[in-house]
Design an enzyme around this catalytic site. Sequence first.
Site, mmCIF file in Angstrom:
data_model
loop_
_atom_site.group_PDB
_atom_site.id
_atom_site.type_symbol
_atom_site.label_atom_id
_atom_site.label_comp_id
_atom_site.label_asym_id
_atom_site.label_seq_id
_atom_site.Cartn_x
_atom_site.Cartn_y
_atom_site.Cartn_z
ATOM 1 N N HIS A 206 0.797 -1.233 0.000
ATOM 2 C CA HIS A 206 0.000 0.000 0.000
ATOM 3 C C HIS A 206 0.829 1.282 0.000
ATOM 4 O O HIS A 206 0.290 2.368 -0.098
ATOM 5 C CB HIS A 206 -0.934 0.020 1.217
ATOM 6 C CG HIS A 206 -0.226 0.312 2.505
ATOM 7 N ND1 HIS A 206 0.532 -0.616 3.173
ATOM 8 C CD2 HIS A 206 -0.145 1.441 3.237
ATOM 9 C CE1 HIS A 206 1.045 -0.083 4.254
ATOM 10 N NE2 HIS A 206 0.661 1.165 4.323
HETATM 11 C C1 UD1 Z 1 -1.991 5.673 5.757
HETATM 12 C C2 UD1 Z 1 -0.688 6.074 6.474
HETATM 13 C C3 UD1 Z 1 0.307 4.941 6.397
HETATM 14 C C4 UD1 Z 1 -0.288 3.641 6.919
HETATM 15 C C5 UD1 Z 1 -1.565 3.356 6.133
HETATM 16 C C6 UD1 Z 1 -2.222 2.088 6.609
HETATM 17 C C7 UD1 Z 1 -0.089 8.465 6.377
HETATM 18 C C8 UD1 Z 1 0.853 9.435 5.771
HETATM 19 N N1 UD1 Z 1 -0.089 7.228 5.829
HETATM 20 O O1 UD1 Z 1 -1.707 5.500 4.385
HETATM 21 O O2 UD1 Z 1 1.437 5.266 7.186
HETATM 22 O O3 UD1 Z 1 0.643 2.595 6.746
HETATM 23 O O4 UD1 Z 1 -2.462 4.455 6.319
HETATM 24 O O5 UD1 Z 1 -3.328 1.768 5.831
HETATM 25 O O6 UD1 Z 1 -0.793 8.816 7.285
HETATM 26 N N2 UD1 Z 1 -9.099 5.151 1.510
HETATM 27 C C9 UD1 Z 1 -10.344 4.604 1.399
HETATM 28 N N3 UD1 Z 1 -10.945 4.192 2.568
HETATM 29 C C10 UD1 Z 1 -10.374 4.321 3.786
HETATM 30 C C11 UD1 Z 1 -9.099 4.891 3.859
HETATM 31 C C12 UD1 Z 1 -8.473 5.303 2.715
HETATM 32 O O7 UD1 Z 1 -10.901 4.449 0.335
HETATM 33 O O8 UD1 Z 1 -10.989 3.938 4.794
HETATM 34 C C13 UD1 Z 1 -8.433 5.590 0.260
HETATM 35 C C14 UD1 Z 1 -8.737 7.026 -0.023
HETATM 36 O O9 UD1 Z 1 -8.830 7.193 -1.405
HETATM 37 C C15 UD1 Z 1 -7.520 7.753 0.473
HETATM 38 C C16 UD1 Z 1 -6.436 6.728 0.136
HETATM 39 O O10 UD1 Z 1 -7.046 5.456 0.374
HETATM 40 O O11 UD1 Z 1 -7.334 8.987 -0.134
HETATM 41 C C17 UD1 Z 1 -5.216 6.850 0.983
HETATM 42 O O12 UD1 Z 1 -5.562 6.915 2.365
HETATM 43 P P1 UD1 Z 1 -4.631 7.740 3.378
HETATM 44 O O13 UD1 Z 1 -5.131 7.629 4.755
HETATM 45 O O14 UD1 Z 1 -4.433 9.109 2.827
HETATM 46 O O15 UD1 Z 1 -3.244 7.000 3.230
HETATM 47 P P2 UD1 Z 1 -2.855 5.470 3.287
HETATM 48 O O16 UD1 Z 1 -2.254 5.127 1.985
HETATM 49 O O17 UD1 Z 1 -4.008 4.630 3.764
#
Ligand code: UD1
Length: 361
Positions: A206
Amino acid sequence: MLKVLHVAGARPNFMKVAPVMRALKGKPGIRQYLVHTGQHYDAAMSDVFFADLNLPAPDINLGVGGGTHAQQTARVMLEFERVCEELRPDIVVVVGDVNSSLSAALVAAKLGIPVAHVEAGLRSFDMSMPEEINRVLIDRVAEYLFTPSWDANANLMREGVPNERIHLVGNVMIDSLVYVLPRARRLNIFSKLGVSPGQYGFVTFHRPANVDCRNVISWIVDNMCRLQESMDIVFPVHPRTRRRLKEFGLDLKLLKCSRIRLIEPLSYVETLALVDSAGIVITDSGGLQEETTFLGVPCVTVRPNTERPVTITEGTNVLCSPLSASFMEIVRAQLDEGRKHVAIKYWDGRAAERIANCLVS
Ligand code: UD1
Protein backbone atom coordinates in the site's frame (compact mmCIF):
# COMPACT_ATOMS: atom_id res chain seq x y z
CA MET A 1 -8.95 13.24 37.62
CA LEU A 2 -6.21 13.00 34.99
CA LYS A 3 -7.80 13.47 31.57
CA VAL A 4 -6.05 11.35 28.95
CA LEU A 5 -6.99 11.98 25.34
CA HIS A 6 -6.03 9.23 22.85
CA VAL A 7 -5.92 9.88 19.12
CA ALA A 8 -6.38 7.26 16.38
CA GLY A 9 -6.92 7.86 12.69
CA ALA A 10 -5.74 5.12 10.39
CA ARG A 11 -5.73 1.34 10.39
CA PRO A 12 -2.46 0.58 12.21
CA ASN A 13 -3.33 3.05 14.98
CA PHE A 14 -6.17 0.98 16.40
CA MET A 15 -3.90 -1.94 17.35
CA LYS A 16 -1.64 0.48 19.21
CA VAL A 17 -4.32 2.46 21.06
CA ALA A 18 -6.38 -0.53 22.22
CA PRO A 19 -3.85 -2.07 24.67
CA VAL A 20 -2.95 1.32 26.15
CA MET A 21 -6.61 2.16 26.81
CA ARG A 22 -7.16 -1.28 28.32
CA ALA A 23 -4.13 -0.93 30.60
CA LEU A 24 -5.24 2.51 31.82
CA LYS A 25 -8.86 1.45 32.32
CA GLY A 26 -8.35 -0.06 35.72
CA LYS A 27 -6.23 2.80 37.09
CA PRO A 28 -7.87 5.08 39.63
CA GLY A 29 -7.99 8.80 38.91
CA ILE A 30 -7.90 8.41 35.12
CA ARG A 31 -10.60 9.56 32.69
CA GLN A 32 -9.94 8.49 29.10
CA TYR A 33 -11.30 9.84 25.82
CA LEU A 34 -10.79 8.46 22.34
CA VAL A 35 -10.77 10.75 19.31
CA HIS A 36 -11.03 9.10 15.88
CA THR A 37 -9.82 11.55 13.25
CA GLY A 38 -11.65 9.71 10.46
CA GLN A 39 -8.51 9.49 8.26
CA HIS A 40 -9.62 5.93 7.54
CA TYR A 41 -13.38 5.65 7.28
CA ASP A 42 -14.39 2.47 5.40
CA ALA A 43 -15.81 -0.17 7.75
CA ALA A 44 -13.10 -2.59 6.59
CA MET A 45 -10.36 -0.07 7.40
CA SER A 46 -11.70 1.06 10.75
CA ASP A 47 -14.87 -0.41 12.39
CA VAL A 48 -13.71 -4.04 12.17
CA PHE A 49 -10.69 -3.23 14.30
CA PHE A 50 -12.84 -1.79 17.07
CA ALA A 51 -14.76 -5.06 17.21
CA ASP A 52 -11.67 -7.30 17.06
CA LEU A 53 -9.80 -5.36 19.73
CA ASN A 54 -12.76 -4.60 22.03
CA LEU A 55 -11.89 -0.93 21.60
CA PRO A 56 -14.59 1.40 22.97
CA ALA A 57 -16.45 3.47 20.37
CA PRO A 58 -14.73 6.83 19.85
CA ASP A 59 -16.03 9.68 22.02
CA ILE A 60 -15.54 12.00 19.06
CA ASN A 61 -15.07 11.39 15.33
CA LEU A 62 -13.54 14.30 13.42
CA GLY A 63 -14.57 12.81 10.05
CA VAL A 64 -11.66 14.30 8.11
CA GLY A 65 -11.40 11.58 5.41
CA GLY A 66 -8.82 11.53 2.61
CA GLY A 67 -7.14 14.27 0.63
CA THR A 68 -3.64 15.58 0.02
CA HIS A 69 -1.19 15.50 2.90
CA ALA A 70 -1.70 19.21 3.56
CA GLN A 71 -5.48 18.92 3.45
CA GLN A 72 -5.56 15.89 5.74
CA THR A 73 -3.03 17.28 8.21
CA ALA A 74 -4.68 20.71 8.30
CA ARG A 75 -8.22 19.36 8.70
CA VAL A 76 -7.24 17.22 11.67
CA MET A 77 -5.42 20.18 13.23
CA LEU A 78 -8.40 22.52 12.91
CA GLU A 79 -10.87 20.00 14.31
CA PHE A 80 -8.58 18.65 17.00
CA GLU A 81 -7.77 22.11 18.36
CA ARG A 82 -11.49 22.65 18.94
CA VAL A 83 -11.70 19.32 20.81
CA CYS A 84 -8.71 20.16 23.02
CA GLU A 85 -10.13 23.54 23.90
CA GLU A 86 -13.43 21.94 24.84
CA LEU A 87 -12.11 18.90 26.77
CA ARG A 88 -8.92 20.45 28.18
CA PRO A 89 -7.00 17.15 28.47
CA ASP A 90 -3.99 16.81 30.79
CA ILE A 91 -2.17 14.69 28.24
CA VAL A 92 -2.59 13.74 24.59
CA VAL A 93 -1.42 10.26 23.55
CA VAL A 94 -0.54 9.73 19.89
CA VAL A 95 0.66 6.47 18.33
CA GLY A 96 2.77 5.58 15.31
CA ASP A 97 3.52 7.79 12.36
CA VAL A 98 0.38 8.56 10.35
CA ASN A 99 -0.70 12.09 9.41
CA SER A 100 -3.37 12.17 12.12
CA SER A 101 -0.77 11.56 14.83
CA LEU A 102 1.43 14.43 13.65
CA SER A 103 -1.53 16.82 13.46
CA ALA A 104 -2.69 16.00 16.98
CA ALA A 105 0.83 16.25 18.41
CA LEU A 106 1.38 19.69 16.87
CA VAL A 107 -1.93 21.02 18.14
CA ALA A 108 -1.41 19.70 21.67
CA ALA A 109 2.19 20.92 21.90
CA LYS A 110 1.18 24.44 20.82
CA LEU A 111 -1.63 24.50 23.37
CA GLY A 112 0.92 23.54 26.06
CA ILE A 113 -0.61 20.07 26.58
CA PRO A 114 2.04 17.36 27.14
CA VAL A 115 2.23 14.82 24.32
CA ALA A 116 3.02 11.13 24.80
CA HIS A 117 4.25 9.28 21.71
CA VAL A 118 3.78 5.54 21.62
CA GLU A 119 6.24 3.90 19.18
CA ALA A 120 8.75 6.74 19.41
CA GLY A 121 12.27 6.77 18.00
CA LEU A 122 11.79 4.61 14.90
CA ARG A 123 13.80 5.94 11.95
CA SER A 124 14.18 4.84 8.33
CA PHE A 125 16.43 7.87 7.67
CA ASP A 126 14.46 8.28 4.46
CA MET A 127 12.77 11.67 4.41
CA SER A 128 11.01 10.84 1.14
CA MET A 129 8.61 8.76 3.28
CA PRO A 130 5.78 10.88 4.73
CA GLU A 131 5.83 8.68 7.84
CA GLU A 132 9.50 9.52 8.51
CA ILE A 133 8.71 13.24 8.48
CA ASN A 134 5.81 12.57 10.85
CA ARG A 135 7.94 10.47 13.25
CA VAL A 136 10.77 12.98 13.49
CA LEU A 137 8.41 15.90 14.12
CA ILE A 138 6.24 14.09 16.67
CA ASP A 139 9.29 13.02 18.66
CA ARG A 140 10.57 16.60 18.60
CA VAL A 141 7.48 17.95 20.38
CA ALA A 142 6.66 14.96 22.61
CA GLU A 143 7.26 15.00 26.34
CA TYR A 144 7.02 11.23 26.88
CA LEU A 145 8.69 9.03 24.28
CA PHE A 146 7.69 5.38 24.61
CA THR A 147 10.05 3.26 22.51
CA PRO A 148 9.52 -0.32 21.26
CA SER A 149 13.18 -1.43 21.09
CA TRP A 150 16.72 -0.35 22.03
CA ASP A 151 17.56 1.00 18.55
CA ALA A 152 14.81 3.59 18.95
CA ASN A 153 16.41 4.77 22.21
CA ALA A 154 19.75 5.10 20.40
CA ASN A 155 18.14 7.17 17.62
CA LEU A 156 16.53 9.56 20.08
CA MET A 157 19.69 9.98 22.14
CA ARG A 158 21.65 10.72 18.96
CA GLU A 159 19.10 13.45 18.20
CA GLY A 160 19.70 15.00 21.63
CA VAL A 161 16.43 14.03 23.32
CA PRO A 162 16.96 14.20 27.09
CA ASN A 163 17.29 10.75 28.61
CA GLU A 164 14.51 11.25 31.15
CA ARG A 165 11.95 11.64 28.34
CA ILE A 166 12.78 8.27 26.78
CA HIS A 167 11.07 5.14 28.13
CA LEU A 168 11.83 1.71 26.64
CA VAL A 169 8.49 -0.04 27.15
CA GLY A 170 8.34 -2.55 24.30
CA ASN A 171 6.03 -3.07 21.37
CA VAL A 172 2.30 -2.37 21.81
CA MET A 173 1.54 -4.01 18.45
CA ILE A 174 2.68 -7.26 20.03
CA ASP A 175 0.32 -6.62 22.96
CA SER A 176 -2.58 -6.63 20.51
CA LEU A 177 -1.21 -9.65 18.69
CA VAL A 178 -0.96 -11.63 21.93
CA TYR A 179 -4.48 -10.52 22.89
CA VAL A 180 -6.06 -11.63 19.61
CA LEU A 181 -3.92 -14.64 18.61
CA PRO A 182 -5.95 -17.33 20.47
CA ARG A 183 -9.07 -16.14 18.61
CA ALA A 184 -7.15 -16.03 15.32
CA ARG A 185 -5.98 -19.62 15.84
CA ARG A 186 -9.58 -20.80 16.29
CA LEU A 187 -10.64 -19.22 13.00
CA ASN A 188 -10.82 -21.45 9.96
CA ILE A 189 -10.31 -19.02 7.16
CA PHE A 190 -8.19 -21.41 5.07
CA SER A 191 -10.93 -23.54 3.56
CA LYS A 192 -12.91 -20.40 2.70
CA LEU A 193 -9.93 -19.18 0.67
CA GLY A 194 -8.99 -22.62 -0.61
CA VAL A 195 -5.43 -22.55 0.78
CA SER A 196 -3.55 -24.91 3.12
CA PRO A 197 -1.75 -23.69 6.27
CA GLY A 198 1.99 -23.27 5.68
CA GLN A 199 1.61 -23.57 1.90
CA TYR A 200 0.72 -20.05 0.76
CA GLY A 201 2.21 -16.56 0.57
CA PHE A 202 0.43 -13.65 2.27
CA VAL A 203 0.93 -10.40 0.36
CA THR A 204 0.11 -6.76 1.08
CA PHE A 205 1.18 -3.54 -0.65
CA HIS A 206 0.00 0.00 0.00
CA ARG A 207 3.00 2.40 0.19
CA PRO A 208 2.73 5.28 -2.29
CA ALA A 209 6.37 4.67 -3.36
CA ASN A 210 5.34 1.17 -4.48
CA VAL A 211 1.77 1.44 -5.69
CA ASP A 212 1.53 4.98 -7.07
CA CYS A 213 4.45 4.41 -9.42
CA ARG A 214 3.49 2.57 -12.65
CA ASN A 215 6.81 0.77 -13.19
CA VAL A 216 7.08 -0.37 -9.54
CA ILE A 217 3.51 -1.68 -9.29
CA SER A 218 3.97 -3.43 -12.66
CA TRP A 219 7.13 -5.05 -11.29
CA ILE A 220 5.15 -6.19 -8.22
CA VAL A 221 2.36 -7.65 -10.35
CA ASP A 222 4.83 -9.45 -12.64
CA ASN A 223 6.57 -10.99 -9.63
CA MET A 224 3.29 -12.07 -8.05
CA CYS A 225 2.30 -13.74 -11.32
CA ARG A 226 5.65 -15.55 -11.36
CA LEU A 227 5.46 -16.56 -7.68
CA GLN A 228 1.94 -18.01 -8.01
CA GLU A 229 3.32 -20.61 -10.39
CA SER A 230 4.81 -22.31 -7.34
CA MET A 231 2.48 -21.32 -4.48
CA ASP A 232 -0.97 -19.96 -3.66
CA ILE A 233 -1.07 -16.26 -2.83
CA VAL A 234 -3.54 -14.42 -0.61
CA PHE A 235 -3.53 -10.71 -1.43
CA PRO A 236 -5.93 -8.42 0.49
CA VAL A 237 -5.98 -5.16 -1.42
CA HIS A 238 -5.78 -1.73 0.25
CA PRO A 239 -8.12 0.92 -1.28
CA ARG A 240 -5.15 2.95 -2.57
CA THR A 241 -3.69 -0.15 -4.27
CA ARG A 242 -7.05 -1.20 -5.75
CA ARG A 243 -7.43 2.25 -7.32
CA ARG A 244 -3.93 2.15 -8.83
CA LEU A 245 -4.23 -1.43 -10.13
CA LYS A 246 -7.38 -0.41 -11.98
CA GLU A 247 -5.93 2.87 -13.21
CA PHE A 248 -2.84 1.13 -14.66
CA GLY A 249 -4.91 -1.76 -16.09
CA LEU A 250 -3.07 -4.30 -13.93
CA ASP A 251 -6.07 -5.73 -12.05
CA LEU A 252 -7.05 -7.94 -15.00
CA LYS A 253 -3.54 -9.38 -15.18
CA LEU A 254 -3.76 -10.44 -11.52
CA LEU A 255 -7.29 -11.78 -11.94
CA LYS A 256 -6.03 -14.10 -14.69
CA CYS A 257 -3.62 -15.76 -12.23
CA SER A 258 -5.62 -18.70 -10.87
CA ARG A 259 -3.57 -19.12 -7.68
CA ILE A 260 -3.82 -15.48 -6.54
CA ARG A 261 -6.73 -14.70 -4.20
CA LEU A 262 -7.38 -10.98 -4.63
CA ILE A 263 -9.60 -10.08 -1.70
CA GLU A 264 -10.96 -7.07 0.21
CA PRO A 265 -9.02 -5.70 3.24
CA LEU A 266 -9.28 -8.17 6.13
CA SER A 267 -10.15 -7.78 9.78
CA TYR A 268 -7.34 -7.93 12.32
CA VAL A 269 -8.25 -11.46 13.49
CA GLU A 270 -8.35 -12.73 9.91
CA THR A 271 -5.04 -11.05 9.07
CA LEU A 272 -3.33 -12.61 12.07
CA ALA A 273 -4.74 -16.04 11.27
CA LEU A 274 -3.35 -15.83 7.74
CA VAL A 275 0.03 -14.36 8.78
CA ASP A 276 0.48 -16.94 11.54
CA SER A 277 0.08 -19.85 9.10
CA ALA A 278 1.73 -18.32 6.04
CA GLY A 279 4.74 -19.97 4.40
CA ILE A 280 6.01 -16.47 3.68
CA VAL A 281 4.78 -12.86 3.99
CA ILE A 282 5.62 -10.32 1.28
CA THR A 283 4.75 -6.77 2.21
CA ASP A 284 5.59 -3.09 2.49
CA SER A 285 3.75 -2.70 5.82
CA GLY A 286 5.52 -1.64 9.01
CA GLY A 287 3.35 -3.67 11.38
CA LEU A 288 3.67 -6.91 9.43
CA GLN A 289 7.47 -6.79 9.73
CA GLU A 290 7.00 -6.91 13.51
CA GLU A 291 4.18 -9.44 13.57
CA THR A 292 6.10 -11.91 11.35
CA THR A 293 9.19 -11.53 13.53
CA PHE A 294 7.20 -12.28 16.67
CA LEU A 295 5.51 -15.28 15.04
CA GLY A 296 8.75 -16.50 13.43
CA VAL A 297 7.32 -16.36 9.91
CA PRO A 298 9.73 -15.49 7.04
CA CYS A 299 9.07 -12.01 5.67
CA VAL A 300 10.27 -10.10 2.60
CA THR A 301 9.76 -6.35 2.91
CA VAL A 302 9.68 -4.64 -0.46
CA ARG A 303 11.32 -1.37 0.46
CA PRO A 304 14.85 0.04 0.22
CA ASN A 305 14.97 0.56 4.00
CA THR A 306 13.09 -0.01 7.23
CA GLU A 307 12.51 1.96 10.42
CA ARG A 308 12.31 -1.40 12.21
CA PRO A 309 15.88 -2.79 11.81
CA VAL A 310 15.54 -5.22 14.74
CA THR A 311 13.17 -7.25 12.58
CA ILE A 312 16.19 -7.88 10.33
CA THR A 313 19.03 -8.17 12.85
CA GLU A 314 17.06 -10.23 15.37
CA GLY A 315 13.96 -11.31 13.46
CA THR A 316 12.77 -12.99 10.27
CA ASN A 317 12.67 -9.99 7.93
CA VAL A 318 14.78 -9.20 4.86
CA LEU A 319 14.57 -6.22 2.53
CA CYS A 320 14.12 -6.34 -1.22
CA SER A 321 14.45 -3.05 -3.09
CA PRO A 322 11.60 -2.30 -5.47
CA LEU A 323 12.55 -3.16 -9.10
CA SER A 324 15.30 -5.52 -7.90
CA ALA A 325 16.07 -8.38 -10.27
CA SER A 326 16.71 -10.63 -7.25
CA PHE A 327 13.14 -10.78 -5.92
CA MET A 328 12.57 -14.47 -6.66
CA GLU A 329 15.97 -15.50 -5.22
CA ILE A 330 15.28 -13.53 -2.04
CA VAL A 331 11.88 -15.19 -1.68
CA ARG A 332 13.34 -18.64 -2.30
CA ALA A 333 16.12 -18.07 0.27
CA GLN A 334 13.52 -16.99 2.83
CA LEU A 335 11.37 -20.05 2.10
CA ASP A 336 14.44 -22.28 2.54
CA GLU A 337 15.24 -20.57 5.84
CA GLY A 338 11.73 -21.37 7.10
CA ARG A 339 10.24 -20.43 10.44
CA LYS A 340 12.41 -19.66 13.43
CA HIS A 341 11.99 -18.80 17.08
CA VAL A 342 12.60 -15.13 17.92
CA ALA A 343 12.43 -13.32 21.27
CA ILE A 344 12.95 -9.56 21.36
CA LYS A 345 13.17 -7.78 24.70
CA TYR A 346 9.81 -6.38 25.87
CA TRP A 347 7.91 -7.74 22.86
CA ASP A 348 5.95 -9.72 25.40
CA GLY A 349 2.38 -8.45 25.47
CA ARG A 350 3.00 -6.11 28.42
CA ALA A 351 4.23 -2.90 26.78
CA ALA A 352 0.96 -1.04 27.42
CA GLU A 353 1.10 -1.97 31.10
CA ARG A 354 4.55 -0.28 31.30
CA ILE A 355 3.16 2.79 29.52
CA ALA A 356 0.20 2.97 31.90
CA ASN A 357 2.44 2.67 34.96
CA CYS A 358 4.69 5.42 33.65
CA LEU A 359 1.81 7.79 32.86
CA VAL A 360 0.20 7.23 36.26
CA SER A 361 3.42 7.73 38.20
C1 UD1 B 1 -1.99 5.67 5.76
C2 UD1 B 1 -0.69 6.07 6.47
C3 UD1 B 1 0.31 4.94 6.40
C4 UD1 B 1 -0.29 3.64 6.92
C5 UD1 B 1 -1.57 3.36 6.13
C6 UD1 B 1 -2.22 2.09 6.61
C7 UD1 B 1 -0.09 8.47 6.38
C8 UD1 B 1 0.85 9.44 5.77
N1 UD1 B 1 -0.09 7.23 5.83
O1 UD1 B 1 -1.71 5.50 4.39
O2 UD1 B 1 1.44 5.27 7.19
O3 UD1 B 1 0.64 2.59 6.75
O4 UD1 B 1 -2.46 4.46 6.32
O5 UD1 B 1 -3.33 1.77 5.83
O6 UD1 B 1 -0.79 8.82 7.29
N2 UD1 B 1 -9.10 5.15 1.51
C9 UD1 B 1 -10.34 4.60 1.40
N3 UD1 B 1 -10.94 4.19 2.57
C10 UD1 B 1 -10.37 4.32 3.79
C11 UD1 B 1 -9.10 4.89 3.86
C12 UD1 B 1 -8.47 5.30 2.71
O7 UD1 B 1 -10.90 4.45 0.33
O8 UD1 B 1 -10.99 3.94 4.79
C13 UD1 B 1 -8.43 5.59 0.26
C14 UD1 B 1 -8.74 7.03 -0.02
O9 UD1 B 1 -8.83 7.19 -1.40
C15 UD1 B 1 -7.52 7.75 0.47
C16 UD1 B 1 -6.44 6.73 0.14
O10 UD1 B 1 -7.05 5.46 0.37
O11 UD1 B 1 -7.33 8.99 -0.13
C17 UD1 B 1 -5.22 6.85 0.98
O12 UD1 B 1 -5.56 6.91 2.37
P1 UD1 B 1 -4.63 7.74 3.38
O13 UD1 B 1 -5.13 7.63 4.76
O14 UD1 B 1 -4.43 9.11 2.83
O15 UD1 B 1 -3.24 7.00 3.23
P2 UD1 B 1 -2.86 5.47 3.29
O16 UD1 B 1 -2.25 5.13 1.98
O17 UD1 B 1 -4.01 4.63 3.76
